[in-house]
Write an enzyme that holds these catalytic residues in place. Structure first.
Site: not given
Ligand SMILES: Nc1nc2c(c(CN[C@H]3C=C[C@H](O)[C@@H]3O)cn2[C@@H]2O[C@H](COP(=O)(O)O)[C@@H](O)[C@H]2O)c(=O)[nH]1
Length: 341
Positions: A250, A318
């Site tokens: 991401d 991650d």
């Molecule tokens: N690598 C990675 N990227 C993730 C997540 C998650 C959410 N995962 C859920 C699963 C369990 C937890 O409780 C989380 O709630 C979102 N993203 C990414 O982040 C970016 C958004 O950022 P901002 O604009 O600041 O909200 C966007 O590219 C989004 O696709 C993750 O886990 N890993």
């Protein structure tokens, strides 16, 4: 291992009357691991030729030693924002969530939390809000209303198009239910990725780099991880090959890896990112940032497992890195307009 595939059209096979035909489920079982190998192998391929981004192995070693191999455990839904009822509606919710889980940054007030909690509230108000026939028909303004968001969403037309794609294909091939899609994968994470990327073009997160096809499958993989996290590895979240999943490339995790010194950017790229300039989708810089992030964490995981005798998953690393990243508002991340992340 069960190789049943109750839903048809999983793999389009040509029928040749005088040759025995393999059951579709078996074909999926045999070829699915290739999808996850493709992510690892293409990320490594990019990292070995990368010129704008470098993976610093020494810094990986330092980081691993500093934490003594103990990656802090972060609970799935540590934020308390997701819908969960332990059944098929949760699967539908997570699939829709990850169909829309990309590119929040163009609206400075919008985050992933708004999407997860907006869809949750919508579902609590109306249990049929994410039914396939409803997904097929949402308009931009209706999607905004569903999420209780006061203005157009970033790349809203694409979000609507992807919702329609999900509704149509769920109806056409999976009886309208994401839960049937998950059941068709026979408890294999790799098969589920394979199924999703075959049936839903919007999830085919790939690019061309120096003439080579690179697969990152960020949203398909995060859907598997969300199932695994939400259902705690049971029921719809049971996958015997969960270790095949990589991190989700991401725009937050690369920023954390850069902050840790594990990713090093060349000076022009540093300037672009620090001045919030947009990075062109499909550019060498963009592909390198994402692929090197995947590769760096694979190396980190291998090292922790070897040095400290652990069985750590990339998903564990991650969630730790991502949770650190979203709590650090000062972190500058790369900005690419993309439907993939
Ligand atoms: N690598 C990675 N990227 C993730 C997540 C998650 C959410 N995962 C859920 C699963 C369990 C937890 O409780 C989380 O709630 C979102 N993203 C990414 O982040 C970016 C958004 O950022 P901002 O604009 O600041 O909200 C966007 O590219 C989004 O696709 C993750 O886990 N890993």
């Amino acid at each position: 291992v069960t190789v049943c595939a109750p839903y048809p059209q999983i793999l389009p096979t040509r029928h040749c009357p005088d040759r025995p035909r393999l059951p579709r489920g078996l074909i999926l079982f045999l070829f699915a691991p290739a999808a996850m190998e493709a992510v690892r192998a293409s990320a490594a391929w990019v990292a070995s030729r990368s010129s704008h981004v470098k993976v610093d192995m020494l810094e990986i070693e330092k980081a691993v030693d500093k934490i003594q191999g103990n990656v802090p455990k972060v609970e799935w839904d540590f934020e308390g924002i997701h819908y969960f009822d332990n059944g098929p509606l949760t699967v539908q919710y997570l699939f829709v969530l990850d169909a829309l889980n990309f590119c929040f940054w163009p609206d400075k007030d919008l985050t992933y939390d708004n999407l997860a909690s907006g869809l949750k509230l919508a579902l609590e108000k109306d249990k049929s809000a994410l039914d396939a026939d409803r997904l097929k028909n949402y308009t931009g303004p209706q999607l905004r209303e569903l999420l209780n968001w006061p203005r157009p969403l970033p790349i809203e037309e694409e979000r609507v198009r992807l919702l329609h794609e999900v509704g149509l294909e769920l109806e056409r091939s999976f009886g309208g239910e994401a839960a049937n899609l998950v059941k068709s994968a026979g408890n294999s994470a790799a098969s589920l990725i394979e199924l999703i990327t075959r049936h839903f073009p919007g999830f085919r997160d790939h690019s061309l780099y120096k003439g080579h096809q690179v697969f990152l499958y960020k949203r398909a993989q995060i859907f598997v991880a969300d199932l695994w996290g939400a259902f705690k590895g049971e029921n719809y979240g049971e996958f015997y090959d969960i270790k095949s999943i990589t991190i989700f490339a991401d725009y937050i995790v690369p920023a954390v890896l850069r902050e840790l010194g594990i990713l090093k950017y060349e000076s022009n790229l540093c300037c672009s990112i620090d001045s919030n300039s947009e990075i062109v989708p499909g550019s060498e810089e963009e592909v390198e940032i994402r692929a090197c992030s995947v590769h760096a964490v694979e190396k980190m995981r291998e090292l922790i497992n070897k040095k400290f005798g652990k069985q750590l998953l990339s998903i564990d690393i991650d969630l730790w890195l991502w949770s650190v990243g979203v709590q650090n508002m000062a972190l500058s991340h790369h900005r690419t307009l993309s439907i993939y992340y």
